[in-house]
Design a protein around this motif. Structure first.
Motif, PDB file in Angstrom:
ATOM      1  N   CYS A 279       0.848  -1.196   0.000  1.00 34.49           N
ATOM      2  CA  CYS A 279       0.000   0.000   0.000  1.00 34.49           C
ATOM      3  C   CYS A 279       0.880   1.241   0.000  1.00 34.49           C
ATOM      4  O   CYS A 279       2.012   1.242   0.495  1.00 34.49           O
ATOM      5  CB  CYS A 279      -0.978   0.015   1.177  1.00 34.49           C
ATOM      6  SG  CYS A 279      -0.219   0.220   2.804  1.00 34.49           S
ATOM      7  N   ILE A 280       0.340   2.302  -0.584  1.00 44.19           N
ATOM      8  CA  ILE A 280       0.958   3.628  -0.560  1.00 44.19           C
ATOM      9  C   ILE A 280       0.151   4.469   0.423  1.00 44.19           C
ATOM     10  O   ILE A 280      -1.074   4.570   0.292  1.00 44.19           O
ATOM     11  CB  ILE A 280       0.941   4.285  -1.947  1.00 44.19           C
ATOM     12  CG1 ILE A 280       1.711   3.436  -2.972  1.00 44.19           C
ATOM     13  CG2 ILE A 280       1.509   5.698  -1.886  1.00 44.19           C
ATOM     14  CD1 ILE A 280       1.568   3.932  -4.399  1.00 44.19           C
ATOM     15  N   GLY A 281       0.807   5.061   1.397  1.00 40.29           N
ATOM     16  CA  GLY A 281       0.134   5.955   2.332  1.00 40.29           C
ATOM     17  C   GLY A 281       0.338   7.395   1.910  1.00 40.29           C
ATOM     18  O   GLY A 281       1.471   7.825   1.680  1.00 40.29           O
ATOM     19  N   SER A 282      -0.753   8.131   1.779  1.00 44.56           N
ATOM     20  CA  SER A 282      -0.679   9.515   1.313  1.00 44.56           C
ATOM     21  C   SER A 282      -1.621  10.405   2.103  1.00 44.56           C
ATOM     22  O   SER A 282      -2.617   9.938   2.674  1.00 44.56           O
ATOM     23  CB  SER A 282      -1.047   9.614  -0.178  1.00 44.56           C
ATOM     24  OG  SER A 282      -0.147   8.888  -0.990  1.00 44.56           O
ATOM     25  N   VAL A 283      -1.307  11.693   2.103  1.00 41.59           N
ATOM     26  CA  VAL A 283      -2.193  12.701   2.687  1.00 41.59           C
ATOM     27  C   VAL A 283      -2.571  13.689   1.589  1.00 41.59           C
ATOM     28  O   VAL A 283      -1.711  14.383   1.044  1.00 41.59           O
ATOM     29  CB  VAL A 283      -1.522  13.434   3.862  1.00 41.59           C
ATOM     30  CG1 VAL A 283      -2.405  14.592   4.340  1.00 41.59           C
ATOM     31  CG2 VAL A 283      -1.245  12.469   5.010  1.00 41.59           C
ATOM     32  N   HIS A 284      -3.856  13.714   1.249  1.00 37.79           N
ATOM     33  CA  HIS A 284      -4.397  14.681   0.297  1.00 37.79           C
ATOM     34  C   HIS A 284      -5.359  15.658   0.976  1.00 37.79           C
ATOM     35  O   HIS A 284      -5.630  16.731   0.445  1.00 37.79           O
ATOM     36  CB  HIS A 284      -5.172  13.987  -0.822  1.00 37.79           C
ATOM     37  CG  HIS A 284      -4.378  13.038  -1.653  1.00 37.79           C
ATOM     38  ND1 HIS A 284      -4.288  11.684  -1.380  1.00 37.79           N
ATOM     39  CD2 HIS A 284      -3.630  13.233  -2.767  1.00 37.79           C
ATOM     40  CE1 HIS A 284      -3.541  11.092  -2.294  1.00 37.79           C
ATOM     41  NE2 HIS A 284      -3.119  12.007  -3.148  1.00 37.79           N
ATOM     42  N   LEU A 285      -5.925  15.243   2.104  1.00 35.61           N
ATOM     43  CA  LEU A 285      -6.955  16.007   2.810  1.00 35.61           C
ATOM     44  C   LEU A 285      -6.493  16.227   4.238  1.00 35.61           C
ATOM     45  O   LEU A 285      -6.291  15.276   4.986  1.00 35.61           O
ATOM     46  CB  LEU A 285      -8.276  15.248   2.784  1.00 35.61           C
ATOM     47  CG  LEU A 285      -8.883  15.064   1.382  1.00 35.61           C
ATOM     48  CD1 LEU A 285      -9.676  13.777   1.290  1.00 35.61           C
ATOM     49  CD2 LEU A 285      -9.761  16.258   1.031  1.00 35.61           C
ATOM     50  N   VAL A 286      -6.323  17.489   4.610  1.00 38.00           N
ATOM     51  CA  VAL A 286      -5.707  17.833   5.887  1.00 38.00           C
ATOM     52  C   VAL A 286      -6.767  18.337   6.858  1.00 38.00           C
ATOM     53  O   VAL A 286      -7.561  19.235   6.530  1.00 38.00           O
ATOM     54  CB  VAL A 286      -4.619  18.920   5.698  1.00 38.00           C
ATOM     55  CG1 VAL A 286      -3.903  19.199   7.021  1.00 38.00           C
ATOM     56  CG2 VAL A 286      -3.625  18.497   4.623  1.00 38.00           C
ATOM     57  N   ALA A 287      -6.745  17.773   8.072  1.00 35.99           N
ATOM     58  CA  ALA A 287      -7.676  18.183   9.124  1.00 35.99           C
ATOM     59  C   ALA A 287      -6.986  19.157  10.070  1.00 35.99           C
ATOM     60  O   ALA A 287      -5.787  19.042  10.340  1.00 35.99           O
ATOM     61  CB  ALA A 287      -8.155  16.967   9.898  1.00 35.99           C
ATOM     62  N   ASN A 288      -7.757  20.109  10.578  1.00 35.19           N
ATOM     63  CA  ASN A 288      -7.258  21.025  11.604  1.00 35.19           C
ATOM     64  C   ASN A 288      -7.451  20.351  12.962  1.00 35.19           C
ATOM     65  O   ASN A 288      -8.588  20.123  13.382  1.00 35.19           O
ATOM     66  CB  ASN A 288      -8.027  22.340  11.546  1.00 35.19           C
ATOM     67  CG  ASN A 288      -7.480  23.386  12.507  1.00 35.19           C
ATOM     68  OD1 ASN A 288      -6.771  23.070  13.471  1.00 35.19           O
ATOM     69  ND2 ASN A 288      -7.805  24.646  12.258  1.00 35.19           N
ATOM     70  N   PRO A 289      -6.361  20.014  13.662  1.00 35.21           N
ATOM     71  CA  PRO A 289      -6.527  19.309  14.942  1.00 35.21           C
ATOM     72  C   PRO A 289      -7.282  20.116  15.985  1.00 35.21           C
ATOM     73  O   PRO A 289      -7.793  19.554  16.954  1.00 35.21           O
ATOM     74  CB  PRO A 289      -5.079  19.035  15.378  1.00 35.21           C
ATOM     75  CG  PRO A 289      -4.254  20.027  14.641  1.00 35.21           C
ATOM     76  CD  PRO A 289      -4.953  20.259  13.340  1.00 35.21           C
ATOM     77  N   ASP A 290      -7.377  21.425  15.780  1.00 33.23           N
ATOM     78  CA  ASP A 290      -8.094  22.293  16.721  1.00 33.23           C
ATOM     79  C   ASP A 290      -9.443  22.752  16.191  1.00 33.23           C
ATOM     80  O   ASP A 290     -10.093  23.596  16.810  1.00 33.23           O
ATOM     81  CB  ASP A 290      -7.243  23.530  17.048  1.00 33.23           C
ATOM     82  CG  ASP A 290      -5.886  23.169  17.608  1.00 33.23           C
ATOM     83  OD1 ASP A 290      -5.831  22.257  18.451  1.00 33.23           O
ATOM     84  OD2 ASP A 290      -4.888  23.790  17.194  1.00 33.23           O
ATOM     85  N   GLY A 291      -9.857  22.204  15.045  1.00 32.29           N
ATOM     86  CA  GLY A 291     -11.081  22.677  14.416  1.00 32.29           C
ATOM     87  C   GLY A 291     -12.122  21.599  14.224  1.00 32.29           C
ATOM     88  O   GLY A 291     -12.068  20.532  14.845  1.00 32.29           O
ATOM     89  N   ASP A 292     -13.059  21.856  13.337  1.00 37.11           N
ATOM     90  CA  ASP A 292     -14.138  20.931  13.012  1.00 37.11           C
ATOM     91  C   ASP A 292     -13.560  19.755  12.232  1.00 37.11           C
ATOM     92  O   ASP A 292     -13.037  19.946  11.129  1.00 37.11           O
ATOM     93  CB  ASP A 292     -15.185  21.673  12.174  1.00 37.11           C
ATOM     94  CG  ASP A 292     -16.381  20.813  11.795  1.00 37.11           C
ATOM     95  OD1 ASP A 292     -16.317  19.577  11.979  1.00 37.11           O
ATOM     96  OD2 ASP A 292     -17.369  21.367  11.300  1.00 37.11           O
TER      97      ASP A 292
END
Length: 271
Positions: free
Chosen positions: A101-114
């Motif tokens: 598997c390839i692990g990727s980040v395309h969608l970033v969450a705000n750890p302090d937000g919604d």
């Protein structure tokens, strides 16, 4: 000649699986891995549908057997790590019996937000990147980039993917507008991520898609980072992130660069 980052008509690529294999055979590839975007539990236009996952796996395995001895076919997924949405890769790996598997980040969450609000850092539209930065991080680029790299490191620690995909792609739509890759805080985040990659024993891809799509002027990661990776003995694999059969060998001088600097750990065979 190998490529393990390949998207077909099962997700957001173009062309049937066999079209990619035909191209690979005609261009003397020794290995080809299919890595459709893994299913995600929300509406989208890029990922493999969950209902099609069994058929995808079956088709790749059938072709693997058919072309055995001519080109090594591998079954994989590019899996997004999204906190609170997709966190555990093992379920998909086990369900599909994946080779890698390839692990990727395309969608970033705000750890302090919604947690339902995500910043999409990829795609062809720079205005989507800009809008997401404002909506999710209030325009604070440093906080957004920190969240991207911390999410990446969390993915590595939790899941240890076979390959990490385009781990600094956050720079693509930045295009030097919000921050410089020479900024001390950015370089520290990159160094921390490299430490995590090395600790997990993950292969780092050198992704060439930004160059041949004319969205970026360097590899992901950059030539400078690649030199750091060599000093750390991090294994690499060159990938074109193909979305069309003719993309498969768009390596944009990556092998020549690795040869030029004497990179010591390059995967050129089967996983």
């Amino acid at each position: 000649m190998v490529n393990y980052h390949t998207h077909s008509c099962y997700c957001d690529g173009h062309g049937e699986l066999r079209d990619y294999i035909d191209y690979a055979l005609a261009h003397d590839f020794t290995a080809l891995g299919f890595s459709s975007h893994a299913p995600v539990p929300f509406e989208n236009k890029f990922a493999l549908r969950d209902a099609d996952f069994p058929a995808y796996c079956t088709d790749v395995r059938r072709l693997q057997a058919e072309f055995d001895g001519r080109v090594a076919i591998r079954l994989g997924l590019e899996i997004d790590y999204i906190p609170g949405v997709l966190e555990d890769f093992s379920r998909l790996v086990t369900r599909g019996g994946l080779d890698y598997c390839i692990g990727s980040v395309h969608l970033v969450a705000n750890p302090d937000g919604d947690p339902s609000q995500l910043w999409f850092i990829d795609g062809g539209k720079r205005e989507v990147y800009d809008e997401g930065l404002q909506r999710v991080f209030g325009g604070d680029i440093r906080k957004g980039v920190q969240a991207f790299f911390r999410q990446t490191c969390d993915m590595l620690e939790r899941n240890r993917p076979t390959i990490i995909g385009h781990f600094n792609k956050i720079v693509m739509h930045n295009a030097g507008r919000y921050f410089s890759e020479q900024d001390a805080w950015y370089r520290t985040l990159v160094a921390d991520t490299l430490d995590q990659i090395a600790a997990c024993g993950t292969i780092c891809e050198i992704n060439t898609r930004g160059i041949y799509r004319r969205r970026h002027d360097d590899f992901y990661p950059s030539r400078e980072i690649i030199r750091q990776m060599d000093a750390m003995r991090i294994p690499v694999v060159v990938s074109s992130d193909a979305h069309d059969p003719c993309d498969l060998d768009n390596f944009c001088g990556a092998y020549e660069y690795l040869h030029e600097i004497g990179y010591r750990n390059v995967l050129t065979g089967g996983l």
